[in-house]
Design an enzyme around this catalytic site. Structure first.
Site, PDB file in Angstrom:
ATOM      1  N   GLU A 258      -0.974  -8.419  10.234  1.00 11.88           N
ATOM      2  CA  GLU A 258       0.681  -8.497   9.959  1.00 11.88           C
ATOM      3  C   GLU A 258       1.257  -8.053  11.061  1.00 11.88           C
ATOM      4  OE1 GLU A 258       1.659  -6.696   6.430  1.00 11.88           O
ATOM      5  OE2 GLU A 258       0.424  -8.139   5.328  1.00 11.88           O
ATOM      6  N   HIS A 276       5.647  -9.484   3.679  1.00 12.46           N
ATOM      7  CA  HIS A 276       5.312  -8.163   3.018  1.00 12.46           C
ATOM      8  C   HIS A 276       6.426  -7.546   2.447  1.00 12.46           C
ATOM      9  CE1 HIS A 276       1.933  -4.805   3.133  1.00 12.46           C
ATOM     10  NE2 HIS A 276       2.799  -4.670   2.259  1.00 12.46           N
TER      11      HIS A 276
HETATM   12  P1  NAD Z   1      -4.189   0.473  -8.657  1.00 12.44           P
HETATM   13  O1  NAD Z   1      -5.098   1.390  -7.946  1.00 12.44           O
HETATM   14  O2  NAD Z   1      -3.220   0.973  -9.807  1.00 12.44           O
HETATM   15  O3  NAD Z   1      -5.047  -0.781  -9.361  1.00 12.44           O
HETATM   16  C1  NAD Z   1      -6.150  -1.420  -8.582  1.00 12.44           C
HETATM   17  C2  NAD Z   1      -6.945  -2.064  -9.537  1.00 12.44           C
HETATM   18  O4  NAD Z   1      -8.035  -2.518  -9.095  1.00 12.44           O
HETATM   19  C3  NAD Z   1      -7.550  -0.789 -10.551  1.00 12.44           C
HETATM   20  O5  NAD Z   1      -7.198  -0.885 -11.702  1.00 12.44           O
HETATM   21  C4  NAD Z   1      -8.985  -0.940 -10.034  1.00 12.44           C
HETATM   22  O6  NAD Z   1     -10.149  -0.636 -11.111  1.00 12.44           O
HETATM   23  C5  NAD Z   1      -9.226  -2.216  -9.620  1.00 12.44           C
HETATM   24  N1  NAD Z   1     -10.383  -2.755  -8.744  1.00 12.44           N
HETATM   25  C6  NAD Z   1     -10.914  -2.045  -7.814  1.00 12.44           C
HETATM   26  N2  NAD Z   1     -12.187  -2.809  -7.713  1.00 12.44           N
HETATM   27  C7  NAD Z   1     -12.000  -4.040  -8.269  1.00 12.44           C
HETATM   28  C8  NAD Z   1     -12.811  -5.081  -8.182  1.00 12.44           C
HETATM   29  N3  NAD Z   1     -13.893  -5.251  -7.379  1.00 12.44           N
HETATM   30  N4  NAD Z   1     -12.609  -6.161  -8.846  1.00 12.44           N
HETATM   31  C9  NAD Z   1     -11.697  -5.942  -9.807  1.00 12.44           C
HETATM   32  N5  NAD Z   1     -10.766  -4.843 -10.104  1.00 12.44           N
HETATM   33  C10 NAD Z   1     -11.018  -3.823  -9.090  1.00 12.44           C
HETATM   34  O7  NAD Z   1      -3.242  -0.321  -7.379  1.00 12.44           O
HETATM   35  P2  NAD Z   1      -1.777  -1.057  -7.554  1.00 12.44           P
HETATM   36  O8  NAD Z   1      -0.883   0.011  -7.470  1.00 12.44           O
HETATM   37  O9  NAD Z   1      -1.730  -1.576  -8.793  1.00 12.44           O
HETATM   38  O10 NAD Z   1      -1.942  -1.900  -6.219  1.00 12.44           O
HETATM   39  C11 NAD Z   1      -2.548  -2.866  -6.012  1.00 12.44           C
HETATM   40  C12 NAD Z   1      -2.389  -3.440  -4.620  1.00 12.44           C
HETATM   41  O11 NAD Z   1      -1.191  -3.816  -4.497  1.00 12.44           O
HETATM   42  C13 NAD Z   1      -2.932  -2.302  -3.574  1.00 12.44           C
HETATM   43  O12 NAD Z   1      -3.485  -3.011  -2.381  1.00 12.44           O
HETATM   44  C14 NAD Z   1      -1.640  -1.953  -3.026  1.00 12.44           C
HETATM   45  O13 NAD Z   1      -1.673  -1.530  -1.607  1.00 12.44           O
HETATM   46  C15 NAD Z   1      -0.808  -3.360  -3.103  1.00 12.44           C
HETATM   47  N6  NAD Z   1       0.724  -3.242  -2.993  1.00 12.44           N
HETATM   48  C16 NAD Z   1       1.263  -4.227  -2.251  1.00 12.44           C
HETATM   49  C17 NAD Z   1       2.757  -4.173  -2.173  1.00 12.44           C
HETATM   50  C18 NAD Z   1       3.670  -5.219  -1.322  1.00 12.44           C
HETATM   51  O14 NAD Z   1       4.390  -4.812  -0.906  1.00 12.44           O
HETATM   52  N7  NAD Z   1       2.877  -6.532  -1.152  1.00 12.44           N
HETATM   53  C19 NAD Z   1       3.593  -3.131  -2.836  1.00 12.44           C
HETATM   54  C20 NAD Z   1       2.822  -2.097  -3.545  1.00 12.44           C
HETATM   55  C21 NAD Z   1       1.348  -2.177  -3.592  1.00 12.44           C
HETATM   56  C1  MLT Z   2       2.159  -0.421  -0.493  1.00 14.40           C
HETATM   57  O1  MLT Z   2       1.215  -0.206  -0.219  1.00 14.40           O
HETATM   58  O2  MLT Z   2       3.007   0.543  -0.902  1.00 14.40           O
HETATM   59  C2  MLT Z   2       3.159  -1.776  -0.208  1.00 14.40           C
HETATM   60  O3  MLT Z   2       1.991  -2.277   0.640  1.00 14.40           O
HETATM   61  C3  MLT Z   2       4.425  -1.348   0.630  1.00 14.40           C
HETATM   62  C4  MLT Z   2       4.476  -0.843   1.705  1.00 14.40           C
HETATM   63  O4  MLT Z   2       3.933  -1.255   2.720  1.00 14.40           O
HETATM   64  O5  MLT Z   2       5.660  -0.430   1.841  1.00 14.40           O
END
Ligand code: NAD
Ligand code: MLT
Length: 541
Positions: A258, A276
């Site tokens: 990215e 993102h």
């Molecule tokens: P979380 O830790 O609450 O949930 C992750 C889940 O994945 C858990 O329930 C865990 O048991 C499960 N898991 C782990 N290994 C696994 C596997 N091999 N197969 C299936 N499930 C598995 O995390 P979250 O807060 O829900 O965030 C999820 C993702 O989204 C993270 O990578 C986070 O960085 C990303 N995120 C992205 C953005 C964005 O801007 N696009 C914003 C927020 C979070």
């Molecule tokens: C996160 O991990 O919280 C998301 O990817 C959002 C961000 O990077 O700010």
């Protein structure tokens, strides 16, 4: 106190910091530049734009805390920060809703071709038949990773009449049922889903989870959404699937690199891309800014913070009497999870013998930490483990009893999981001498070690020799061995401490020995998400 904020942060967070510290807002993307100025600051706050490299941390001579306004800490070298005694905090809950809403926006955009239709209409065309879409109603949505964001996506998808399936090895079918969805195996999910959405961390066990092999299994015409982390999907395989028409469309918010460089996905008509944006709402940014500011100030003042990613595993002085039990509890938690696997509904921890006279909740926390780290990685620590367990619906209780046979102290985990119950017991003989002494019905003394191989086998002459010969041929040194059996000639359990990691290939070789039924490999002290060791069958029942 001086705080450097090196990515844009909403004014609410900045104002809060300014009440207690001198704050510099400096949008600096080049780690070398950051290295040259970081030496003056007590704290650093970043979003995902700043790379906090080992060199930056090394140069931060006064640095005490690094705050991440967001969930993923993959842009921070947490190990280096830990080595330097710098606390790293994140704000995992502040952007959950925004990320879930963005996911739904991408799903609906894919179903109705909204970006392409928008561009076409703006350019003067009126192409109604070209942009024929599909309804979401009664379509199946497959959610990979049912954590905070996955659950919110599920709720919204159900409200639109979608049939929701999820794969998360740490969520039980019963928990899924309560959420109105069905927990299925990974391959079933891939075969059934009309839309597939990813909500996992990018860690060794999930990196490139979606590759050519997984795409092959998917339903023809599937739509894929990734609003989690770019590394979860092998982009090359995704492009191929889209080009060949196996995948009808994809919506991608996150990329392997990215901003993306020379990424063919950006050129494809059946792909929607956003930069993102999952957490980019006013509300989420305010939430994470305020939470990051609050926690950084608390950490600088020496208080304890809820979402410290790397709080040292030390226990407070007042609990020094029970300190020798801490490694045992982490061992039991981690060993349990790697050996028996998830999901978990309820954990009972029974403390028996002389230890039961003390207050042992810190030990329960150590056990939960060991368990959760197996699938949530090093974001789990003593501060947040009970909360994270509760958030995942894992019930836990302590039982104390002075009555005991054979040992002076004993800790027994009884874990209810998907209708089954497993038990694991351990003891502390003296200060550093900890053992697992019972695995379900097997009485067996397991010495802790970094690499443990366990096999169930038919108790017949020659099996142990065949196994040790195979290990010898693979140049794997055996440091110790214990065996346990319920009756002669029946099923037996063999435990070996080995000096080196055991590859999947060698595990398969051992499994091919005739009388060996199941092979398990456990790395109890590895504090990373490790899913390589899924359980085969209940053991010792
Ligand atoms: P979380 O830790 O609450 O949930 C992750 C889940 O994945 C858990 O329930 C865990 O048991 C499960 N898991 C782990 N290994 C696994 C596997 N091999 N197969 C299936 N499930 C598995 O995390 P979250 O807060 O829900 O965030 C999820 C993702 O989204 C993270 O990578 C986070 O960085 C990303 N995120 C992205 C953005 C964005 O801007 N696009 C914003 C927020 C979070
Ligand atoms: C996160 O991990 O919280 C998301 O990817 C959002 C961000 O990077 O700010």
């Amino acid at each position: 106190m001086k705080i450097l904020v090196s990515d844009p942060l909403p004014s609410e967070g900045i104002e809060m910091l300014k009440e207690k510290a001198e704050v510099t807002e400096y949008n600096c993307k080049d780690p070398l530049e950051l290295e040259s100025i970081i030496g003056d600051y007590d704290a650093l706050i970043v979003r995902s734009g700043t790379q906090v490299t080992p060199e930056v941390i090394e140069a931060g001579k006064k640095l005490k805390v690094i705050g991440r306004a967001g969930v993923g800490v993959d842009n921070i070298d947490v190990d280096k920060a830990t080595e330097k005694g710098i606390v790293v905090i994140n704000t995992p809950e502040g952007n959950t809703i925004s990320a879930a809403e963005h996911t739904i926006a991408l799903i609906t955009s894919l179903a109705r071709n909204i970006p392409n239709a928008h561009h076409s209409t703006r350019s003067g065309s009126w192409e109604r038949s070209k942009f024929l879409g599909v309804e979401l109603y009664k379509k199946s949505l497959g959610i990979l990773g049912l954590g905070r964001i996955g659950r919110e996506v599920a709720r919204r998808a159900r409200a639109m009449g979608m049939y929701v399936l999820a794969y998360d090895p740490y969520v039980s079918p019963e928990q899924g049922k309560k959420m109105g969805l069905e927990i299925v195996g990974l391959n079933n999910l891939l075969q059934e889903a009309d839309f597939l959405t990813l909500h996992l961390p990018d860690i060794p066990s999930t990196h490139h989870l979606i590759d050519e092999v997984k795409i092959e299994i998917m339903k023809p015409g599937v739509y894929i959404v990734n609003c989690a982390r770019g590394g979860l999907i092998k982009e090359e395989a995704l492009c191929k699937g889209l080009q060949e028409g196996k995948i009808a469309g994809a919506a991608i918010d996150v990329f392997e690199t990215e901003p993306p460089e020379n990424c063919p996905l950006l050129e494809m008509d059946n792909v929607i891309v956003t930069p993102h944006l999952g957490a980019s709402t006013a509300e989420a940014q305010n939430n994470v800014a305020i939470q990051a500011a609050e926690q950084v100030l608390t950490a600088l003042e020496g208080g304890s913070v809820c979402y410290a990613v790397n709080v040292p595993a030390e226990m407070p002085e007042s609990t020094s009497e029970i300190k020798p039990y801490q490694p045992l509890m982490e061992l039991l938690g981690s060993f349990y999870m790697q050996f028996f696997g998830g999901p978990i509904d309820e954990v009972e921890i029974k403390y028996s013998g002389e230890i039961a006279e003390k207050k042992l909740s810190p030990l329960t926390t150590s056990c939960l930490t060991g368990m959760l780290q197996v699938f949530m990685g090093d974001q789990v620590n003593h501060v947040n483990a009970p909360l994270l367990a509760q958030n995942r619906g894992i019930k836990f209780k302590e039982v104390y009893t002075s009555s005991i046979d054979n040992f002076t102290n004993l800790v027994t985990l009884t874990v209810k999981s998907g209708g089954g119950v497993n038990t694991l017991s351990g003891t502390v003989f003296s200060q550093d001498d900890i053992r697992i002494v019972q695995i379900n019905d097997y009485e067996i003394e397991v010495l802790p070690s970094s690499h443990i191989l366990l096999c169930t086998y038919k108790d017949q002459p020659g099996v142990i020799a065949r196994l040790t010969t195979s290990l010898g041929e693979e140049e794997i040194n055996i440091a110790g061995m214990q065996v346990g059996r319920k009756n002669a000639g029946g099923e037996a359990l063999m435990v070996l401490q080995i000096d080196d990691p055991l590859s999947k290939r060698v595990q398969d070789r051992i499994k091919s020995i005739d009388q060996i039924n199941c092979v398990y490999y456990v790395e109890p002290w590895l504090k990373k998400n490790i899913l390589h060791n899924r359980k085969e069958e209940p053991v010792g029942k």
